[in-house]
Design a protein around this motif. Structure first.
Motif, short mmCIF file in Angstrom:
data_model
loop_
_atom_site.label_atom_id
_atom_site.label_comp_id
_atom_site.label_asym_id
_atom_site.label_seq_id
_atom_site.Cartn_x
_atom_site.Cartn_y
_atom_site.Cartn_z
N ALA A 44 0.84 -1.21 0.00
CA ALA A 44 0.00 0.00 0.00
C ALA A 44 0.87 1.25 0.00
O ALA A 44 0.56 2.24 -0.69
CB ALA A 44 -0.93 -0.01 1.21
N PHE A 45 1.98 1.22 0.75
CA PHE A 45 2.89 2.37 0.76
C PHE A 45 3.50 2.58 -0.62
O PHE A 45 3.56 3.70 -1.11
CB PHE A 45 4.02 2.16 1.78
CG PHE A 45 3.57 2.04 3.20
CD1 PHE A 45 2.44 2.68 3.67
CD2 PHE A 45 4.30 1.28 4.11
CE1 PHE A 45 2.04 2.57 4.98
CE2 PHE A 45 3.90 1.16 5.43
CZ PHE A 45 2.77 1.81 5.86
N TYR A 46 3.94 1.49 -1.25
CA TYR A 46 4.56 1.60 -2.56
C TYR A 46 3.58 2.15 -3.60
O TYR A 46 3.97 2.93 -4.47
CB TYR A 46 5.09 0.24 -3.02
CG TYR A 46 6.19 -0.33 -2.16
CD1 TYR A 46 7.09 0.48 -1.49
CD2 TYR A 46 6.34 -1.71 -2.02
CE1 TYR A 46 8.09 -0.05 -0.70
CE2 TYR A 46 7.34 -2.25 -1.23
CZ TYR A 46 8.22 -1.41 -0.57
OH TYR A 46 9.22 -1.93 0.20
N ARG A 47 2.30 1.75 -3.51
CA ARG A 47 1.30 2.27 -4.44
C ARG A 47 1.18 3.78 -4.33
O ARG A 47 1.08 4.49 -5.33
CB ARG A 47 -0.06 1.62 -4.18
CG ARG A 47 -0.32 0.37 -4.98
CD ARG A 47 -1.77 -0.03 -4.94
NE ARG A 47 -2.30 -0.19 -3.59
CZ ARG A 47 -2.23 -1.33 -2.90
NH1 ARG A 47 -1.67 -2.39 -3.43
NH2 ARG A 47 -2.73 -1.41 -1.68
N ARG A 50 4.41 5.55 -5.70
CA ARG A 50 4.50 5.53 -7.17
C ARG A 50 3.64 6.63 -7.80
O ARG A 50 3.89 7.04 -8.92
CB ARG A 50 4.05 4.17 -7.71
CG ARG A 50 5.10 3.10 -7.56
CD ARG A 50 4.70 1.83 -8.29
NE ARG A 50 5.63 0.76 -8.00
CZ ARG A 50 5.37 -0.28 -7.22
NH1 ARG A 50 4.19 -0.42 -6.66
NH2 ARG A 50 6.27 -1.21 -7.03
N ARG A 51 2.64 7.12 -7.07
CA ARG A 51 1.76 8.16 -7.62
C ARG A 51 2.32 9.57 -7.43
O ARG A 51 1.77 10.52 -7.98
CB ARG A 51 0.39 8.07 -6.96
CG ARG A 51 -0.29 6.75 -7.32
CD ARG A 51 -1.70 6.75 -6.93
NE ARG A 51 -2.40 7.79 -7.72
CZ ARG A 51 -3.69 7.81 -7.92
NH1 ARG A 51 -4.45 6.88 -7.39
NH2 ARG A 51 -4.25 8.77 -8.60
N ILE A 52 3.39 9.72 -6.65
CA ILE A 52 3.97 11.06 -6.44
C ILE A 52 4.59 11.51 -7.75
O ILE A 52 5.47 10.83 -8.28
CB ILE A 52 5.02 11.04 -5.31
CG1 ILE A 52 4.41 10.55 -4.00
CG2 ILE A 52 5.61 12.43 -5.11
CD1 ILE A 52 5.40 10.34 -2.88
N MET A 66 -2.23 8.23 3.74
CA MET A 66 -2.89 8.02 2.46
C MET A 66 -3.02 6.53 2.13
O MET A 66 -3.92 6.14 1.41
CB MET A 66 -2.14 8.74 1.34
CG MET A 66 -2.35 10.24 1.36
SD MET A 66 -1.57 11.05 -0.04
CE MET A 66 0.03 11.42 0.63
N ALA A 67 -2.11 5.72 2.68
CA ALA A 67 -2.18 4.27 2.46
C ALA A 67 -3.16 3.61 3.40
O ALA A 67 -3.36 2.40 3.33
CB ALA A 67 -0.80 3.65 2.62
#
Length: 200
Positions: A44-47, A50-52, A66-67
Protein backbone atom coordinates in the motif's frame (compact mmCIF):
# COMPACT_ATOMS: atom_id res chain seq x y z
CA UNK A 1 14.86 -24.41 50.43
CA UNK A 2 18.03 -22.38 49.98
CA UNK A 3 20.73 -22.97 47.42
CA UNK A 4 23.09 -24.22 50.13
CA UNK A 5 20.59 -26.89 51.20
CA UNK A 6 20.11 -28.07 47.63
CA UNK A 7 23.85 -28.49 47.14
CA UNK A 8 24.17 -30.46 50.38
CA UNK A 9 21.32 -32.74 49.36
CA UNK A 10 22.93 -33.50 45.99
CA UNK A 11 26.30 -34.22 47.56
CA UNK A 12 25.07 -36.56 50.30
CA UNK A 13 21.40 -37.46 49.99
CA UNK A 14 20.94 -40.61 52.08
CA UNK A 15 23.48 -42.77 53.76
CA UNK A 16 26.34 -40.47 52.92
CA UNK A 17 26.74 -41.71 49.34
CA UNK A 18 27.42 -39.21 46.66
CA UNK A 19 24.62 -38.85 44.13
CA UNK A 20 25.56 -38.94 40.50
CA UNK A 21 23.31 -36.87 38.30
CA UNK A 22 22.93 -37.96 34.71
CA UNK A 23 22.04 -35.00 32.56
CA UNK A 24 18.84 -35.42 30.59
CA UNK A 25 18.00 -33.95 27.24
CA UNK A 26 18.30 -30.19 27.21
CA UNK A 27 15.17 -28.22 26.81
CA UNK A 28 15.18 -26.37 23.55
CA UNK A 29 14.51 -22.70 23.45
CA UNK A 30 11.06 -21.69 22.46
CA UNK A 31 10.61 -20.59 18.91
CA UNK A 32 10.25 -16.82 18.60
CA UNK A 33 6.71 -15.58 18.29
CA UNK A 34 5.62 -14.99 14.73
CA UNK A 35 5.84 -11.35 13.79
CA UNK A 36 2.71 -9.64 12.50
CA UNK A 37 2.55 -9.53 8.71
CA UNK A 38 3.66 -6.04 7.70
CA UNK A 39 4.72 -6.73 4.13
CA UNK A 40 1.12 -6.28 2.97
CA UNK A 41 1.28 -2.74 4.39
CA UNK A 42 4.34 -2.09 2.30
CA UNK A 43 2.48 -2.74 -0.94
CA UNK A 44 0.00 0.00 0.00
CA UNK A 45 2.89 2.37 0.76
CA UNK A 46 4.56 1.60 -2.56
CA UNK A 47 1.30 2.27 -4.44
CA UNK A 48 1.05 5.73 -2.88
CA UNK A 49 4.72 6.54 -3.50
CA UNK A 50 4.50 5.53 -7.17
CA UNK A 51 1.76 8.16 -7.62
CA UNK A 52 3.97 11.06 -6.44
CA UNK A 53 4.71 13.08 -9.60
CA UNK A 54 8.17 14.20 -10.69
CA UNK A 55 9.26 17.39 -8.91
CA UNK A 56 6.99 16.78 -5.91
CA UNK A 57 7.68 15.38 -2.45
CA UNK A 58 5.65 13.83 0.36
CA UNK A 59 6.37 13.06 4.02
CA UNK A 60 6.53 9.63 5.65
CA UNK A 61 3.47 10.38 7.79
CA UNK A 62 1.42 11.58 4.83
CA UNK A 63 2.26 8.43 2.84
CA UNK A 64 1.20 6.26 5.79
CA UNK A 65 -2.08 8.18 6.18
CA UNK A 66 -2.89 8.02 2.46
CA UNK A 67 -2.18 4.27 2.46
CA UNK A 68 -4.75 3.81 5.22
CA UNK A 69 -2.31 3.28 8.09
CA UNK A 70 -2.07 6.58 9.99
CA UNK A 71 0.60 6.75 12.71
CA UNK A 72 2.77 4.24 10.81
CA UNK A 73 5.34 6.68 9.40
CA UNK A 74 8.19 4.57 10.75
CA UNK A 75 6.92 1.56 8.79
CA UNK A 76 7.12 3.64 5.61
CA UNK A 77 10.80 4.15 6.39
CA UNK A 78 11.28 0.40 6.89
CA UNK A 79 9.54 -0.31 3.58
CA UNK A 80 11.75 2.16 1.73
CA UNK A 81 14.89 0.79 3.39
CA UNK A 82 13.95 -2.66 2.06
CA UNK A 83 14.13 -1.29 -1.50
CA UNK A 84 17.94 -1.18 -1.44
CA UNK A 85 18.24 -4.54 -3.18
CA UNK A 86 15.38 -4.39 -5.67
CA UNK A 87 14.20 -0.81 -6.08
CA UNK A 88 11.02 -2.13 -7.76
CA UNK A 89 10.45 1.11 -9.66
CA UNK A 90 9.46 3.03 -6.51
CA UNK A 91 10.65 6.69 -6.48
CA UNK A 92 11.92 6.48 -2.88
CA UNK A 93 13.73 9.82 -3.10
CA UNK A 94 10.40 11.71 -3.14
CA UNK A 95 9.58 10.79 0.48
CA UNK A 96 11.08 13.11 3.09
CA UNK A 97 10.90 13.61 6.83
CA UNK A 98 8.51 16.22 8.21
CA UNK A 99 9.80 19.49 9.66
CA UNK A 100 7.97 22.41 11.34
CA UNK A 101 6.39 25.25 9.34
CA UNK A 102 5.26 23.14 6.36
CA UNK A 103 8.74 21.97 5.48
CA UNK A 104 10.39 18.61 4.85
CA UNK A 105 14.01 17.44 4.79
CA UNK A 106 16.22 14.48 3.95
CA UNK A 107 16.34 12.26 7.05
CA UNK A 108 18.67 9.48 5.86
CA UNK A 109 21.48 9.22 8.43
CA UNK A 110 23.97 7.81 5.93
CA UNK A 111 25.72 10.84 4.37
CA UNK A 112 26.14 9.08 1.01
CA UNK A 113 22.46 8.04 0.87
CA UNK A 114 21.31 11.50 1.98
CA UNK A 115 23.45 13.22 -0.64
CA UNK A 116 22.14 10.84 -3.31
CA UNK A 117 18.52 11.57 -2.35
CA UNK A 118 19.13 15.32 -2.47
CA UNK A 119 20.90 15.06 -5.84
CA UNK A 120 18.03 13.04 -7.34
CA UNK A 121 15.46 15.56 -6.08
CA UNK A 122 17.43 18.55 -7.36
CA UNK A 123 17.61 16.85 -10.78
CA UNK A 124 13.79 16.70 -10.71
CA UNK A 125 13.58 20.45 -9.98
CA UNK A 126 12.98 20.39 -6.20
CA UNK A 127 14.72 23.31 -4.47
CA UNK A 128 16.33 23.16 -1.02
CA UNK A 129 16.82 26.21 1.20
CA UNK A 130 20.01 27.06 3.12
CA UNK A 131 19.15 24.62 5.92
CA UNK A 132 18.41 21.73 3.60
CA UNK A 133 14.62 22.00 3.87
CA UNK A 134 12.01 21.76 1.12
CA UNK A 135 8.86 23.90 1.19
CA UNK A 136 5.79 21.63 1.24
CA UNK A 137 3.59 24.56 0.18
CA UNK A 138 5.56 24.75 -3.05
CA UNK A 139 6.71 21.17 -3.70
CA UNK A 140 4.39 19.08 -1.51
CA UNK A 141 1.97 16.52 -2.94
CA UNK A 142 -1.20 14.99 -1.49
CA UNK A 143 -4.22 13.14 -2.79
CA UNK A 144 -6.49 15.45 -0.82
CA UNK A 145 -6.26 18.62 1.19
CA UNK A 146 -4.34 18.04 4.42
CA UNK A 147 -6.29 17.85 7.65
CA UNK A 148 -5.11 20.62 10.04
CA UNK A 149 -3.47 19.32 13.18
CA UNK A 150 -5.05 20.26 16.52
CA UNK A 151 -3.48 23.29 18.19
CA UNK A 152 -1.07 22.49 20.99
CA UNK A 153 -1.72 23.85 24.47
CA UNK A 154 0.91 26.07 26.04
CA UNK A 155 2.60 24.47 29.02
CA UNK A 156 1.63 25.85 32.40
CA UNK A 157 -1.33 27.81 31.08
CA UNK A 158 -4.72 27.13 32.59
CA UNK A 159 -7.27 25.86 30.09
CA UNK A 160 -9.61 28.56 28.87
CA UNK A 161 -13.25 28.07 29.77
CA UNK A 162 -15.83 28.37 27.07
CA UNK A 163 -18.49 31.03 27.55
CA UNK A 164 -21.92 29.55 26.97
CA UNK A 165 -23.67 32.87 26.81
CA UNK A 166 -24.05 35.58 29.39
CA UNK A 167 -25.76 34.56 32.59
CA UNK A 168 -28.66 36.82 33.57
CA UNK A 169 -27.95 39.28 36.37
CA UNK A 170 -29.54 38.40 39.69
CA UNK A 171 -32.20 40.78 40.90
CA UNK A 172 -32.32 42.07 44.44
CA UNK A 173 -35.61 41.28 46.11
CA UNK A 174 -38.14 44.05 45.82
CA UNK A 175 -36.02 46.17 43.48
CA UNK A 176 -37.39 47.21 40.13
CA UNK A 177 -35.27 46.31 37.12
CA UNK A 178 -33.18 49.17 35.76
CA UNK A 179 -34.03 50.18 32.23
CA UNK A 180 -31.53 51.59 29.80
CA UNK A 181 -32.69 54.45 27.66
CA UNK A 182 -31.04 54.86 24.30
CA UNK A 183 -29.28 58.13 23.61
CA UNK A 184 -29.51 59.42 27.19
CA UNK A 185 -26.29 60.85 28.58
CA UNK A 186 -25.30 60.02 32.13
CA UNK A 187 -26.26 62.53 34.80
CA UNK A 188 -23.78 65.36 35.42
CA UNK A 189 -22.80 66.85 38.75
CA UNK A 190 -24.37 70.18 39.58
CA UNK A 191 -22.04 73.16 39.21
CA UNK A 192 -21.18 75.42 42.06
CA UNK A 193 -21.67 72.88 44.79
CA UNK A 194 -18.58 72.52 46.91
CA UNK A 195 -17.66 69.05 48.18
CA UNK A 196 -18.18 68.47 51.88
CA UNK A 197 -15.11 68.81 54.02
CA UNK A 198 -14.36 66.28 56.65
CA UNK A 199 -13.88 67.56 60.15
CA UNK A 200 -10.29 67.23 61.29
Amino acid sequence: MTTKDRRARKQAPEGGRRLTVIPGPRRGRREPAALPETISWWDAFYRVIRRIPVGRVCTYGAVAAMAGHPRAARHVGYALAALKETGAGVPWQRVLGSRPRHRAAVTIKDPVGGALQRKLLEAEGVEFDGRGNVSLERFGWSWSTPVPAPAKKARGAAPAKKARGAAPAKKARGAAPAKKARGVAPAKKARGVAPRKRPS
